[in-house]
Design a protein around this motif. Structure first.
Motif, PDB file in Angstrom:
ATOM      1  N   LEU A  93      -8.388 -50.649  -3.727  1.00 45.48           N
ATOM      2  CA  LEU A  93      -7.120 -51.163  -4.248  1.00 45.48           C
ATOM      3  C   LEU A  93      -6.641 -50.352  -5.452  1.00 45.48           C
ATOM      4  N   ALA A  97      -3.218 -48.205  -5.682  1.00 47.16           N
ATOM      5  CA  ALA A  97      -2.245 -48.424  -6.755  1.00 47.16           C
ATOM      6  C   ALA A  97      -1.805 -47.120  -7.397  1.00 47.16           C
ATOM      7  N   TYR A 100       1.514 -45.726  -6.460  1.00 44.11           N
ATOM      8  CA  TYR A 100       2.739 -46.467  -6.777  1.00 44.11           C
ATOM      9  C   TYR A 100       3.036 -46.578  -8.268  1.00 44.11           C
ATOM     10  N   ARG A 151       8.478 -54.809 -14.863  1.00 44.16           N
ATOM     11  CA  ARG A 151       8.256 -54.488 -13.461  1.00 44.16           C
ATOM     12  C   ARG A 151       8.689 -55.613 -12.535  1.00 44.16           C
ATOM     13  N   ASP A 162      10.490 -52.875  -5.902  1.00 44.56           N
ATOM     14  CA  ASP A 162       9.494 -53.391  -4.960  1.00 44.56           C
ATOM     15  C   ASP A 162       8.251 -52.509  -4.920  1.00 44.56           C
ATOM     16  N   THR A 163       8.443 -51.210  -5.029  1.00 42.36           N
ATOM     17  CA  THR A 163       7.308 -50.289  -4.985  1.00 42.36           C
ATOM     18  C   THR A 163       6.383 -50.518  -6.175  1.00 42.36           C
ATOM     19  N   ALA A 165       6.223 -53.244  -7.944  1.00 47.05           N
ATOM     20  CA  ALA A 165       5.643 -54.578  -7.811  1.00 47.05           C
ATOM     21  C   ALA A 165       4.419 -54.543  -6.909  1.00 47.05           C
ATOM     22  N   LEU A 166       4.484 -53.762  -5.850  1.00 44.50           N
ATOM     23  CA  LEU A 166       3.329 -53.619  -4.963  1.00 44.50           C
ATOM     24  C   LEU A 166       2.168 -52.969  -5.703  1.00 44.50           C
ATOM     25  N   GLY A 167       2.465 -51.943  -6.479  1.00 46.30           N
ATOM     26  CA  GLY A 167       1.414 -51.282  -7.253  1.00 46.30           C
ATOM     27  C   GLY A 167       0.747 -52.223  -8.233  1.00 46.30           C
ATOM     28  N   THR A 169       0.571 -55.492  -7.974  1.00 46.24           N
ATOM     29  CA  THR A 169      -0.219 -56.448  -7.189  1.00 46.24           C
ATOM     30  C   THR A 169      -1.562 -55.836  -6.791  1.00 46.24           C
ATOM     31  N   LEU A 170      -1.533 -54.582  -6.389  1.00 48.52           N
ATOM     32  CA  LEU A 170      -2.765 -53.906  -5.970  1.00 48.52           C
ATOM     33  C   LEU A 170      -3.756 -53.789  -7.126  1.00 48.52           C
ATOM     34  N   THR A 173      -5.158 -57.203  -8.229  1.00 49.96           N
ATOM     35  CA  THR A 173      -6.133 -57.682  -7.246  1.00 49.96           C
ATOM     36  C   THR A 173      -7.429 -56.891  -7.373  1.00 49.96           C
TER      37      THR A 173
END
Length: 317
Positions: A93, A97, A100, A151, A162-163, A165-167, A169-170, A173
């Motif tokens: 993960l 990340a 991103y 972010r 969104d990109t 935000a995904l980073g 989240t990764l 996590t």
């Protein structure tokens, strides 16, 4: 990142600090190498290279320190599997990340792991969390929110990225998985040696990474292959340096120097990737570092208190 679980009496704290700083720098360089290839090489494949090419380095280290037998011996194989699952997920993960988010931001958000460890240790190990440590956890999570705010919200009329935000989240996590791995290590430390935990994690992560082959690996270019192999070797060297650091000095002395990774990440991110840190990222990182240092200080104070209590209860005390 793995935390050593045992060490001999304190001998050379300055050498321990130097080893810790070296390990932190090497880990950041390794992350930078992974970031370079992250746009084309799948995450599972990068985890494989990082793990597989660290194995010879670790085996040589175990042989040189005459711990090869203890490194291969285990009394809790299932514990290594659970620790390996959590650690491998964290590694993958974090690597994902990097594609991103800027390197310094991934580094700063990963500091949430020690804070989350306090929470998980309370939940699963029954460790008591008093007001001081709980306050430090809240402060640390506040620092995370400072970094996340630009972010994940609309600031100044801009749209949510969104990109990014995904980073985020990764990496968060990944921090949770790291904290879970630390809880497993704490449980395993009663029966497993540091050498065993280091070796079997590398084996487990190598095997688990092979399960991602059906999801599409690529043939790396010669340059990518060199970078990936070098990342694996550096990862093994950094792991050894970190382990040796905790053998030279007390954890309360060594642990705060983990935050030197922020400085190294800022320099490498700016020079190599032209990443300019934002005020929010720097402010949030400073808050998280402060909270982490408070937790480390409190752990040291509690350790000294427990030591005094054991000495007072000893017949020879």
């Amino acid at each position: 990142m793995d935390a050593p679980t045992s060490r001999p009496p304190i001998a050379r704290p300055m050498r321990g600090i130097a080893l810790k700083l070296c390990s932190v720098l090497i880990f950041i360089v390794m992350s930078a190498l992974i970031k370079v290839v992250s746009d084309r090489v799948p995450v599972g494949q990068t985890v494989f290279f990082r793990s597989f090419f660290a194995i010879p380095v670790i085996l040589i280290w175990l042989a040189m320190t005459q711990r090869l037998v203890s490194g291969l011996r285990t009394r809790n194989p299932l514990g290594h599997v659970w620790r390996g699952l959590a650690g491998t997920m964290s590694m993958g993960l974090n690597f994902a990340a990097l594609a991103y988010l800027p390197l310094p931001e991934v580094t700063a958000l990963s500091y949430a792991a020690p804070i989350l460890t306090v929470i998980l240790a309370s939940m699963f190990l029954g460790e008591e969390v008093r007001l001081f440590r709980l306050s430090a956890v809240v402060i640390g999570l506040g620092g995370v929110m400072v970094i996340l705010w630009p972010r994940l919200t609309i600031v100044g009329g801009g749209a949510i990225d969104d990109t990014a935000a995904l980073g985020v989240t990764l990496v968060l996590t990944a921090a949770l998985c790291t904290a879970l791995a630390m809880v497993f290590i704490r449980k395993m430390s009663a029966t497993e040696s540091t050498a065993s935990i280091v070796f079997w994690f590398t084996i487990t992560s190598t095997v688990l990474s092979l399960l991602t082959i059906p999801f599409g690996w690529v043939m790396p270019t010669p340059t990518e292959a060199v970078l990936l192999v070098l990342a694996g070797i550096l990862g093994g060297v950094a792991q050894i340096f970190m382990t040796q650091a905790f053998r030279e000095a007390d954890a309360s002395v060594i642990a705060p120097f983990e935050y030197a990774s922020m400085l190294f990440a800022l320099i490498i991110g700016y020079v190599v990737f032209s990443e300019v840190p934002t005020p929010a990222m720097l402010t949030g990182a400073a808050i998280i570092v402060a909270a982490g240092c408070l937790i480390i200080w409190r752990e040291r104070a509690l350790g000294l208190e427990r030591s005094r209590q054991r000495k007072a209860m000893s017949p020879n005390g």
